[in-house]
Design a protein around this motif. Structure first.
Motif, PDB file in Angstrom:
ATOM      1  N   LYS A   7      83.171 -57.067 -98.319  1.00 28.64           N
ATOM      2  CA  LYS A   7      82.965 -56.548 -96.367  1.00 28.64           C
ATOM      3  C   LYS A   7      81.870 -56.011 -96.048  1.00 28.64           C
ATOM      4  N   VAL A 128      83.567 -48.660-105.372  1.00 28.28           N
ATOM      5  CA  VAL A 128      84.323 -48.535-105.047  1.00 28.28           C
ATOM      6  C   VAL A 128      84.365 -48.085-103.447  1.00 28.28           C
ATOM      7  N   ALA A 129      83.129 -47.356-103.298  1.00 27.31           N
ATOM      8  CA  ALA A 129      83.218 -47.557-101.628  1.00 27.31           C
ATOM      9  C   ALA A 129      82.591 -48.255-100.755  1.00 27.31           C
ATOM     10  N   THR A 132      85.134 -54.478-102.370  1.00 26.91           N
ATOM     11  CA  THR A 132      85.900 -54.834-102.358  1.00 26.91           C
ATOM     12  C   THR A 132      86.757 -55.602-103.055  1.00 26.91           C
ATOM     13  N   ARG A 136      84.282 -55.665-106.150  1.00 32.11           N
ATOM     14  CA  ARG A 136      84.132 -54.717-106.838  1.00 32.11           C
ATOM     15  C   ARG A 136      84.818 -54.489-108.393  1.00 32.11           C
ATOM     16  N   SER A 191      78.786 -47.007 -96.523  1.00 29.14           N
ATOM     17  CA  SER A 191      79.239 -47.993 -97.256  1.00 29.14           C
ATOM     18  C   SER A 191      79.695 -48.411 -96.411  1.00 29.14           C
ATOM     19  N   GLU A 194      87.094 -50.239 -95.433  1.00 26.36           N
ATOM     20  CA  GLU A 194      87.749 -50.698 -96.493  1.00 26.36           C
ATOM     21  C   GLU A 194      88.716 -51.343 -95.708  1.00 26.36           C
ATOM     22  N   SER A 198      92.787 -54.968 -97.129  1.00 19.59           N
ATOM     23  CA  SER A 198      93.028 -53.852 -98.718  1.00 19.59           C
ATOM     24  C   SER A 198      94.252 -53.052 -99.368  1.00 19.59           C
ATOM     25  N   GLN A 200      93.861 -51.068-101.309  1.00 21.39           N
ATOM     26  CA  GLN A 200      93.914 -49.429-101.035  1.00 21.39           C
ATOM     27  C   GLN A 200      94.795 -48.868-100.079  1.00 21.39           C
ATOM     28  N   MET A 201      94.583 -49.691 -98.933  1.00 18.31           N
ATOM     29  CA  MET A 201      94.914 -49.105 -97.504  1.00 18.31           C
ATOM     30  C   MET A 201      96.751 -49.225 -97.556  1.00 18.31           C
ATOM     31  N   PRO A 327      91.025 -44.975 -99.121  1.00 14.73           N
ATOM     32  CA  PRO A 327      89.764 -45.181 -99.617  1.00 14.73           C
ATOM     33  C   PRO A 327      89.657 -43.958 -99.540  1.00 14.73           C
TER      34      PRO A 327
END
Length: 400
Positions: A7, A128-129, A132, A136, A191, A194, A198, A200-201, A327
């Motif tokens: 990212k 993780v922050a 991605t 990651r 950071s 995200e 992603s 995560q989102m 995130p």
């Protein structure tokens, strides 16, 4: 030099700061290990209870503060929590160099455990922050490798220093100073959010059922693999091999844990959806090598296989934990998973001893054969459920 994150990019000093935190998390308890056999001599008036408290209480305190750090990280400045934890860790480590009685050493070691607990979830939380996707996964592999390499090197260093003066073994606890020196780079380059695409989102909150399953899996593989660290010395003694050979096996075990992280993407490319099956099978095969064979060569193979399998699964479990949380809550989810790691470390000998008492099974091979069979059962389950989120590995990991 710029490092790709999936990212954007970060500078090399930021990456080194993240890596340095990964190194710090392997330190708690290391300085005490080389002097365990001499504690009665160093502190002649110390009771057995005090010695047990020195070895177990700091580790016990790590668990609630890992969870507290994860909770505090939600909606708060993670870097401030990191710096506070590092300062507590460092000052406690320095204080240990000057302590002259066991009560004070227990107290300061407990404070050190508090500082370590605050830092531990952020070691993966920072990865993780800042990273991605495939970046990651790769960095989580590097983080795991750094953690275990530091464990081996710091153990050797603390043992060497303890032979000079027992106080000097606590010098390994000054490593957080490196992270503190590098931490301003993390403040200067925060950071990046995200990407919208992603995984995560997709989550508004932590997926609790998946988190519980990941915690259970991590607890079991840690418990099973650590049979080697807890019981190798008894097995080596029973086989009438040199006592120092158990230390060699344990060092090989942790070095093997380090290895997969360096080439994680290549290994996933080979095993693809069977990666977890292969990793669990390696742990089981390693345990069976200890339980069946007596010669040194097969014991070396066993330690290497079990360590490699565990080292292969560890970063994947961390990455899956990040995926199931938004995130802002990723570090909290990671704190639960990392807490069960320390819980497994504490409970491993108690669980095995309880089983042997209940079944009346005795012998140095029993812990290895028992956990080898349990791990073989898990490997079979992973094969049958290789499309499952927890036990399998979907195509997004290897079709890139």
């Amino acid at each position: 030099m710029k490092i790709s994150t999936g990212k954007g990019t970060i500078s090399l000093p930021v990456l080194l700061a993240i890596w340095s935190v990964s190194a710090v998390t392997s330190l708690p308890g290391l300085a005490v290990s080389p002097i365990l056999g001499d504690l009665n001599t160093i502190f002649p008036s110390a009771s057995d209870l005090e010695i047990q408290m020195l070895t177990s209480l700091p580790s016990l305190l790590i668990i609630p503060f890992v969870l507290l750090s994860g909770k505090l990280s939600v909606g708060r400045d993670k870097l401030r929590i990191l710096v506070v934890g590092l300062v507590i860790f460092l000052l406690s480590g320095i204080a240990c160099l000057f302590i002259r009685n066991i009560t004070a050493l227990i107290l300061v070691s407990c404070i050190l455990g508090i500082g370590a607990g605050m830092v531990i979830p952020l070691s993966t939380g920072l990865v993780v922050a800042y990273f991605t996707g495939e970046y990651r996964v790769r960095q989580l592999g590097y983080s795991s490798s750094i953690n275990n390499l530091t464990l081996v090197l710091a153990t050797a260093l603390s043992g060497y220093l303890a032979n000079i003066d027992w106080h000097l073994s606590f010098l390994v606890y000054t490593l957080p100073a490196v992270s503190l020196v590098l931490s301003p780079f993390l403040h200067r380059q925060r950071s990046t959010p995200e990407p919208a695409a992603s995984d995560q989102m997709r989550n508004k909150t932590i997926d609790r059922p998946k988190l519980v399953r990941l915690m259970a899996l991590y607890f079991f593989i840690t418990y099973a693999a650590l049979t080697i660290t807890f019981y190798a010395a008894f097995l080596v003694d029973g086989y009438h091999l040199p006592k120092t050979f158990s230390g060699v096996l344990i060092s090989l075990f942790f070095l093997a844990i380090m290895a997969p992280g360096l080439i994680l993407d290549r290994i996933i490319g080979i095993f693809k959806g069977y990666t977890n099956v292969a990793a669990i099978a390696m742990i089981g095969a390693g345990l069976f090598c200890f339980g069946i064979f007596r010669d040194r060569g097969m014991l070396v193979v066993g330690a290497s296989l079990a360590g490699f399998g565990y080292g292969l699964m560890q970063p994947l479990i961390y990455d899956k934990t990040a995926i199931i949380a938004p995130p802002r809550a990723a570090t909290l989810a990671l704190s639960f998973v990392m807490a069960v790691n320390y819980l497994a470390i504490m409970l491993c000998p108690f669980l095995i001893d309880t089983f042997t008492r209940l079944t009346a099974l005795h012998g140095d091979r029993v812990p290895f054969l028992l956990n080898g069979m349990l791990t073989a059962g898990l490997a079979l389950l992973a094969f049958r459920r290789r499309d499952d989120f927890t036990l399998g590995l979907d195509a997004s990991y290897y079709k890139r």
